[in-house]
Design an enzyme around this catalytic site. Structure first.
Site, short mmCIF file in Angstrom:
data_model
loop_
_atom_site.label_atom_id
_atom_site.label_comp_id
_atom_site.label_asym_id
_atom_site.label_seq_id
_atom_site.Cartn_x
_atom_site.Cartn_y
_atom_site.Cartn_z
N HIS A 50 -14.12 -75.26 31.03
CA HIS A 50 -15.08 -76.21 30.48
C HIS A 50 -16.55 -75.81 30.70
O HIS A 50 -17.35 -75.74 29.77
CB HIS A 50 -14.88 -77.59 31.11
CG HIS A 50 -13.47 -78.03 31.23
ND1 HIS A 50 -12.78 -78.62 30.20
CD2 HIS A 50 -12.60 -77.99 32.28
CE1 HIS A 50 -11.56 -78.94 30.60
NE2 HIS A 50 -11.42 -78.56 31.86
C1 BDR Z 1 -14.80 -81.21 34.21
O1 BDR Z 1 -14.23 -81.75 35.40
C2 BDR Z 1 -14.20 -80.79 36.42
O2 BDR Z 1 -12.97 -80.79 37.05
C3 BDR Z 1 -14.52 -79.46 35.78
O3 BDR Z 1 -15.27 -78.66 36.67
C4 BDR Z 1 -15.31 -79.82 34.55
O4 BDR Z 1 -16.69 -79.88 34.81
C5 BDR Z 1 -13.76 -81.24 33.12
O5 BDR Z 1 -13.34 -82.54 32.90
#
Ligand code: BDR
Ligand code: CA
Length: 321
Positions: free
Chosen positions: A252
Site C-alpha cells: 500500500h
Molecule cells: C495500511 O495499514 C497498514 O497496515 C499498512 O501499513 C498500510 O498503511 C493499509 O490498510
C-alpha cells in the site's frame, strides 16, 4: 525538479518499502519522516523507521509522533479484524513483525515532536510541500488543530488510506482511517488538496513473486530487503486476504509514494465528495458520495491502480539507486 515531501509512517513492512522508495528516488526530496502509532506502538514504529533510514545511510531527520489516536480510545468501538498470527507450513508469518530485520538503530529522533515539527516547518516553508501520510493521520490532525493556517503551505496531501469496495480493519473501514477516524475527518475538512490512495487502488496494483525476482536480480541491500518484505506480505495475503491474482500482495504505502512521482500508477482517479464515518459500524469508513448530485467536491480518490506500472517504477527506482 524533485518533489519535496514529508512522509508520515507507522513502519511496518509496506511503510519500510515506501521509505526506501522515497529515499532512493531521484524524483523525491525527502525533507523529513514523522512516525505514529499504528501497525505497532510508536516506540516500535519509530525504531523501525530509524533502522531503515540508518541502513540506507540517508540524511533524513525523523520526528517521533503521537502514541494514541485523538479521541478513539475514550469510547468503546467496533472491534477491528483480529490481527492474529498467520501460520503457513508450520511457520508463523506476520504481515508486520514487531521489528524489521535490520540492525538496531544507533541514530536518534529529533527533539521536536512530529506535530510541532509540522507546524514549525510549514509556517516557515519557502514553498508549499507535499505530505504523504501512510499511517493513521493523528500527527497531521494535531498540527492542523494547533495552527490551521499551515494549510497554506501544504501543496497536496497524498494519503494511503480508505476504501470504497475494499475494507481490511472492519467490514466498513481501512486500517489507517479506522485507527484514528476523527483525525482523518479533521484532515479531510482542512481545505487542503487531498488525493486518497485507498485499498481499491493498492489491491489492484499488486506485486507478484515475479516482481520479487526482478528486485532480487538488482541485488542491492535495498532491493533484496524490499523483496524479503514483499514476499512476507505475499505469504500473508495468500493465506488471509487473497487478491485477484495468486501469489501477490498489496504494498500500500509504496504505491502512495509512487503516485507522487507519477500519478499514472493510479487509475480512475476522480474528484469526489467524501465523508468519514465516526461511529458504530461506519467508524473509519470513507464514504464516497455516490449520488447523482453529490455534496461539494472535497478530494480526489483513486478507484484503481496499475500493477505493471507500479512494479516497473519500483524496479527502476531500486536499480538507479
Ligand atoms: C495500511 O495499514 C497498514 O497496515 C499498512 O501499513 C498500510 O498503511 C493499509 O490498510
Ligand atoms: Ca502504514
Amino acid at each position: 525538479m524533485s518533489e519535496k515531501i514529508i512522509l508520515d509512517v507507522d513502519t511496518g513492512s509496506d511503510d519500510a518499502v515506501a521509505i526506501m522508495t522515497a529515499i532512493l528516488s531521484p524524483d523525491i526530496d525527502l525533507v523529513a519522516i514523522c512516525t505514529v502509532a499504528g501497525n505497532k506502538d510508536v516506540e516500535k514504529t519509530t525504531e523501525n523507521t530509524l533502522r531503515v533510514v540508518e541502513t540506507l545511510g540517508a540524511d533524513v531527520p525523523v520526528y517521533k509522533g503521537v502514541a494514541r489516536p485523538l479521541v478513539k480510545e475514550l469510547t468503546p468501538r467496533v472491534p477491528a479484524t483480529h490481527r492474529s498470527n498467520t501460520v503457513v507450513d508450520g511457520r508463523i508469518v506476520n504481515v508486520h513483525e514487531d521489528y524489521l530485520d535490520l540492525p538496531p538503530a544507533t541514530i536518534k529522533v529529533q527533539d521536536t515532536p512530529a506535530a510541532a515539527f509540522y507546524v514549525d516547518y510549514l509556517r516557515g516553508a519557502p514553498e508549499p510541500v507535499t505530505l504523504v501520510p501512510v499511517g493513521p493521520l493523528t500527527n497531521l490532525a494535531l498540527a492542523l488543530l494547533m495552527d490551521a493556517s499551515i494549510v497554506r503551505n501544504i501543496k497536496r496531501i497524498v494519503i494511503m488510506g480508505g476504501g470504497r469496495e475494499v475494507a481490511n480493519a472492519t467490514p466498513a473501514a481501512e486500517f489507517n482511517v479506522w485507527a484514528d477516524a476523527e483525525a482523518a475527518a479533521w484532515v479531510l475538512q482542512s481545505g487542503a488538496d487531498i488525493l486518497w490512495v485507498p485499498l481499491d487502488a493498492t489491491h489492484a496494483a499488486y506485486l507478484t513473486k515475479d516482481d520479487c525476482e526482478r528486485l532480487r536480480a538488482i541485488n542491492t541491500l535495498e532491493s533484496n530487503f524490499a523483496a524479503d518484505l514483499v514476499e512476507q506480505r505475499i505469504v500473508v495475503h495468500d493465506a488471509r486476504q487473497p487478491l485477484s491474482v495468486r501469489f501477490s500482495a498489496a504494498v500500500h504505502d509504496a504505491l502512495a509514494v509512487c503516485a507522487v512521482i507519477d500519478e499514472s500508477v493510479l487509475r480512475d482517479v476522480r474528484c469526489v465528495h467524501m465523508d468519514i464515518g465516526l461511529s458504530d459500524y461506519a467508524e473509519g469508513q470513507t464514504i464516497v458520495d455516490p449520488r447523482h448530485e453529490p455534496g461539494p467536491i472535497n478530494c480526489s480518490f483513486a478507484f484503481d491502480g496499475d500493477p505493471v506500472r507500479f512494479a516497473d517504477m519500483l524496479c527502476e527506482i531500486f536499480t538507479r539507486a
